[in-house]
Write a protein that holds these residues in place. Structure first.
Motif, mmCIF file in Angstrom:
data_model
loop_
_atom_site.group_PDB
_atom_site.id
_atom_site.type_symbol
_atom_site.label_atom_id
_atom_site.label_comp_id
_atom_site.label_asym_id
_atom_site.label_seq_id
_atom_site.Cartn_x
_atom_site.Cartn_y
_atom_site.Cartn_z
ATOM 1 N N TYR A 1 29.941 39.363 39.254
ATOM 2 C CA TYR A 1 29.575 39.232 37.839
ATOM 3 C C TYR A 1 28.644 38.046 37.622
ATOM 4 N N TYR B 1 38.702 45.224 49.228
ATOM 5 C CA TYR B 1 37.277 45.553 49.346
ATOM 6 C C TYR B 1 37.082 46.491 50.529
ATOM 7 N N LYS C 1 36.944 38.612 34.484
ATOM 8 C CA LYS C 1 35.783 38.422 35.354
ATOM 9 C C LYS C 1 36.258 38.260 36.789
ATOM 10 N N VAL C 2 36.861 39.308 37.324
ATOM 11 C CA VAL C 2 37.316 39.258 38.718
ATOM 12 C C VAL C 2 36.894 40.538 39.411
ATOM 13 N N LEU C 3 36.701 40.431 40.708
ATOM 14 C CA LEU C 3 36.261 41.586 41.490
ATOM 15 C C LEU C 3 37.420 42.231 42.237
ATOM 16 N N HIS D 1 29.723 47.755 32.865
ATOM 17 C CA HIS D 1 30.306 47.279 31.617
ATOM 18 C C HIS D 1 29.750 45.901 31.246
ATOM 19 N N VAL D 2 29.373 45.755 29.991
ATOM 20 C CA VAL D 2 28.911 44.445 29.516
ATOM 21 C C VAL D 2 29.928 43.953 28.494
ATOM 22 N N GLU E 1 24.930 38.103 35.900
ATOM 23 C CA GLU E 1 24.413 37.220 34.849
ATOM 24 C C GLU E 1 23.109 36.575 35.302
ATOM 25 N N ARG F 1 32.262 38.682 26.813
ATOM 26 C CA ARG F 1 32.227 37.385 27.508
ATOM 27 C C ARG F 1 31.037 37.254 28.434
ATOM 28 N N PHE F 2 30.175 38.259 28.473
ATOM 29 C CA PHE F 2 28.995 38.193 29.330
ATOM 30 C C PHE F 2 28.159 36.973 28.959
ATOM 31 N N ARG G 1 40.973 46.324 40.313
ATOM 32 C CA ARG G 1 40.260 47.505 39.807
ATOM 33 C C ARG G 1 40.521 47.580 38.307
ATOM 34 N N GLN G 2 39.471 47.548 37.532
ATOM 35 C CA GLN G 2 39.637 47.517 36.089
ATOM 36 C C GLN G 2 39.123 48.818 35.475
ATOM 37 N N GLU H 1 35.641 34.871 41.594
ATOM 38 C CA GLU H 1 35.947 36.259 41.275
ATOM 39 C C GLU H 1 36.520 37.007 42.473
ATOM 40 N N TRP I 1 39.078 42.754 29.571
ATOM 41 C CA TRP I 1 38.301 42.686 30.809
ATOM 42 C C TRP I 1 38.443 41.290 31.402
#
Lengths: 296, 503
Positions: free
Chosen positions: B200, B400, A21-23, A33-34, B204, A37-38, A26-27, B353, A19
């Protein structure tokens, strides 16, 4: 988004790669999803100062001596109110304190002096002349107010002075604390028997609440070693003076001073262990540079 | 909304709300009823969603356009959406926007910064009226700064409706105001069914602020309408390099940093121009800088921009600069990249991100770092090594989209509706175990009062006497999706220009 990319869908059996940490990509993970690395960028207590007990005790000296200053002032007032001290004695004493104090202040001040001495003399003369001229007015100012109200008001104002005193930057005293103290002294002075009493009381108020903090600050800046001695001296003077008029009060004051200088720092140092401050990428960035150089 | 037409009520034959106890959870339409509505669509649950926020058109901003665009896409997918917000001046009552999107402008008192006052109680009669009339199944509240959103969540739980909350902003932990706000957020979210965050980092932040289980928090980014932000290289003046900034001129957007960057770079590069759109209290900083360094011909301050003019400003530039000090998502850099500009931004909040590394240059929030970042991009621009704007646009346009946001939000609704709404005793227990003794006690008390107030209102105006509103898609959806297909997508543009007033 695939069929099982919605929240609640079971995590994909064979996710392609870890995983990220990017938006924008599409993952193959559900939206809720947690990851392991949260919160990995969470930092705790990164800017916490570790205090040493005796250093804190030393700093509380400033608070203790300010409380004692108030006690000294009340002692002087009550002596005058009961007729134990005449106004002329007090005025001579004030002169005796102010002149060496001014000399000491000048001596420690160094050479880079912007204000000419004449200006100091001028302000002193203006202040004394106005206070002397207006003392009969100040004397009768609160005549229509009941004595209880005046005492209550003075107590509240002296408390406000202690609470709002700028302990971190004591020179010159903050306007709120100085005004509260002067208000209290005008209230108290107006209950004294004569106009000269009022004048003496106000002169002392200025000495104790306005000039002494300036001198003390300079002592701290230029002769670090003398600060605890000066603070101790004021504390002793406060307790001793109050003992002469009200022994019970002196006992209470010395207890308060002990708690303030010894117990409170202990509490602070102990509670420091429980500090839990969280930082992370969500914190608002601070502008640490001095940006005014672009404007001036 | 006081007047109720007793005659001519339109009740679909299978209205679930009538057969159930008033405070019990309303379920979705049974599948057969959605089949009865026809159109041979997939058998997904149709939700009736009420979006609640203090922030909506005519106010302009990220939250407002998010609510509008998301609602439009959900309507397109066959859900029913109504929006509840507070009255903006003359704009009160019910208005219809594009595609029959119904907006309730409720007469609630505005307190500060377009946010209403909150007592946790007083808005119940109005909101209950909306929820019952529109037969709402999901209440979706937006923005943690909106008191009305929190009120709506509170009442929705009392009425047994499923709740979803979207948090659009980041918040610190250190000062007194954030301690208080975070406590209120904890209270508000402890029994909310699902929470949506826009990045993300925002997730958090929200999980920590509201002490939540991270599993009930989904990340669904914002979107940008790519048709609104298309490049147009002919509008650029290639004899100079133009840096565009479009943002509100406030401290949080780092305008002080911008005031340091402008003189630093303008003295080094004589063909560099700044084009700054937006208004705010920090405008004075930029004006002083412009005055002091005599840059009147090179720094243009455009003042407040209408949303429709933003693209025209963006396409005039080569480089888009964002100096924000905190940002949950940052739509601005996506808009800039969508117009084919080179984007330079601070590395704060959720910004890292948002765009892949080849589309954005990230810098630390200091003048020197931002200047260094800008210098490399300027050098790249001069050497002609930057990809053409059309290429950048084609990369960004699919990243997006609102349709994708709506699809993912739909899944959140499905999930939220499968979860039980806590009955009062369980809710009180949750409040007391989650929010600490003091706040827990106070809000449990308020929850009980709210419940009793609802009981009173149900006695005063029983649910079955409240008219059910006719959907904008017509009775029995006869003007439904197939009808709407004729309308083109271009009608969806934000801001909604023309709206019809309900008489």
């Amino acid at each position: 988004m695939g069929a099982n990319s919605g929240p609640g869908a079971s995590p994909c059996a064979s996710p392609v790669g870890p995983w990220r940490k990017v938006l924008y990509a599409r993952q193959p993970f559900p939206d809720n999803h947690v990851d392991r690395r949260f919160l990995e960028e969470l930092r705790r207590n990164i800017r916490v100062r570790q205090y040493r007990y005796w250093a804190v005790v030393r700093e509380t000296g400033l608070v203790a001596q300010q409380v004692s200053c108030v006690a000294v002032f009340i002692t002087l007032w009550s002596c005058m109110d009961q007729g134990r001290l005449g106004p002329s004695v007090l005025l001579w004493a004030a002169t005796g304190c102010a002149l060496p104090g001014y000399g000491l202040y000048e001596m420690l001040g160094g050479k880079d002096r912007e204000r000419p001495r004449l200006a100091d003399l001028q302000s002193a003369a203006v202040f004394l002349a106005f206070t002397f001229g207006f003392s009969p007015v100040l004397k009768t100012l609160t005549e229509s107010v009941s004595t209880d109200t005046v005492y209550a008001m003075s107590a509240v104002m002296l408390l406000a002075h202690l609470l709002s005193f700028p302990y971190t930057q004591p020179s010159p005293p903050g306007s709120l604390s100085l005004n509260a103290a002067l208000f209290a002294s005008v209230c108290l002075a107006s209950r004294l028997p004569g106009a000269l009493h009022t004048f003496a009381m106000l002169s002392w108020a200025l000495l104790v609440f306005a000039l002494w903090p300036c001198l003390l600050h300079r002592l701290r800046e230029r002769a670090e070693w003398s600060f605890p001695w000066a603070a101790g001296l004021v504390c002793a003077g406060g307790v001793g003076g109050l003992g002469a008029v009200w022994p019970g009060g002196a006992l209470l004051l010395s207890l308060a001073l002990l708690v303030l200088t010894l117990a409170c720092p202990l509490l602070l140092v102990c509670l420091q262990r429980h500090k839990d401050n969280i930082h992370g990428p969500w914190d608002e960035a601070e502008i640490r540079e001095d940006l005014s150089r672009f404007l001036s | 909304m006081g007047q109720k037409k007793r005659s001519g009520r339109v009740h679909p034959p299978t209205c679930p709300s009538e057969t159930q106890p008033p405070a019990a959870a309303r379920t979705l339409d049974p599948p057969n009823s959605s089949k009865a509505r026809g159109f041979g669509r997939e058998e997904r649950a149709r939700h009736r969603i009420c979006m609640v926020s203090d922030f909506f058109y005519p106010n302009m901003g990220g939250v407002e356009s998010h609510i509008y665009q998301l609602s439009q896409c959900l309507i397109e997918k066959g859900h029913k959406v109504v929006i509840a917000t507070h009255a903006y001046g003359n704009r009160r009552g019910i208005r219809y926007l594009t595609n029959g999107l119904k907006v309730y402008y409720l007469p609630l008192q505005v307190m500060y910064n377009q946010s209403t006052t909150t007592t946790c109680i007083h808005s119940l009669p109005l909101l209950r009226c909306v929820f019952v009339r529109e037969r709402v199944t999901v209440v979706h509240a937006h923005s943690s700064f909106s008191a009305m959103a929190h009120d709506a969540l509170f009442h929705a739980k009392t009425m047994g409706l499923n709740t979803v909350f979207t948090d659009h902003s980041l918040f610190g932990f250190a000062d007194l105001s954030s301690v208080l706000t975070n406590k209120l957020l904890t209270v508000s979210l402890c029994d909310t069914n699902h929470i949506v965050c826009v990045s993300y980092t925002s997730k958090e932040n929200t999980v920590l602020r509201a002490a939540l289980n991270p599993d009930i928090v989904s990340v669904i980014p914002n979107a940008v309408d790519p048709t609104d932000f298309t490049p147009d290289p002919s509008r650029r003046d290639n004899s100079k390099i133009t840096i565009v900034v479009v943002s509100r001129l406030v401290y949080r957007k780092g305008i002080d940093l911008l005031g340091g960057i402008i003189p630093e770079l303008c003295t080094k590069h004589h063909d560099l121009y700044f084009l700054i759109g937006g208004e705010g209290p920090k405008r004075i900083v930029l004006e002083e800088v412009r005055e002091k360094y005599q840059l009147h011909d090179r720094v243009r301050l455009l003042g407040a921009l209408d949303h429709k003019d933003v693209r025209d400003v963006l396409v005039q530039g080569h480089i888009f600069l964002n100096t924000s000090l905190t940002e949950a998502f940052c739509m601005a850099i996506v808009e800039g990249a969508s117009c084919g500009l080179q984007v330079v931004s601070t590395r704060v909040g959720g910004i890292p991100e948002v765009l892949p590394d080849e589309l954005v240059t990230l810098c630390e929030p200091t003048v020197s770092s931002l200047c260094a970042g800008l210098e490399t991009v300027i050098a790249r621009q001069r050497s002609g090594k930057v990809p053409p704007p059309a290429d950048i646009h084609s990369k960004v346009r699919t990243l997006y989209t609102w349709r994708n946001v709506a699809e993912r939000t739909e899944k959140v609704y499905d999930l939220a509706c499968r979860q039980p709404v806590l009955p009062l005793p369980a809710r009180l227990q949750r409040l007391q175990s989650h929010c600490g003794a003091f706040a827990g006690f106070i809000f449990s008390f308020l929850a009980v009062i709210d419940f009793l107030f609802l009981f009173f209102l149900q006695w005063l105006h029983p649910d079955h006497l409240i008219d059910v509103a006719v959907d904008a898609s017509g009775p029995h959806s006869c003007w439904g999706p197939s009808f709407k297909k004729k309308a083109k997508d271009s009608n969806r543009a934000w801001p909604p220009g023309a709206d019809t007033r309900h008489c």
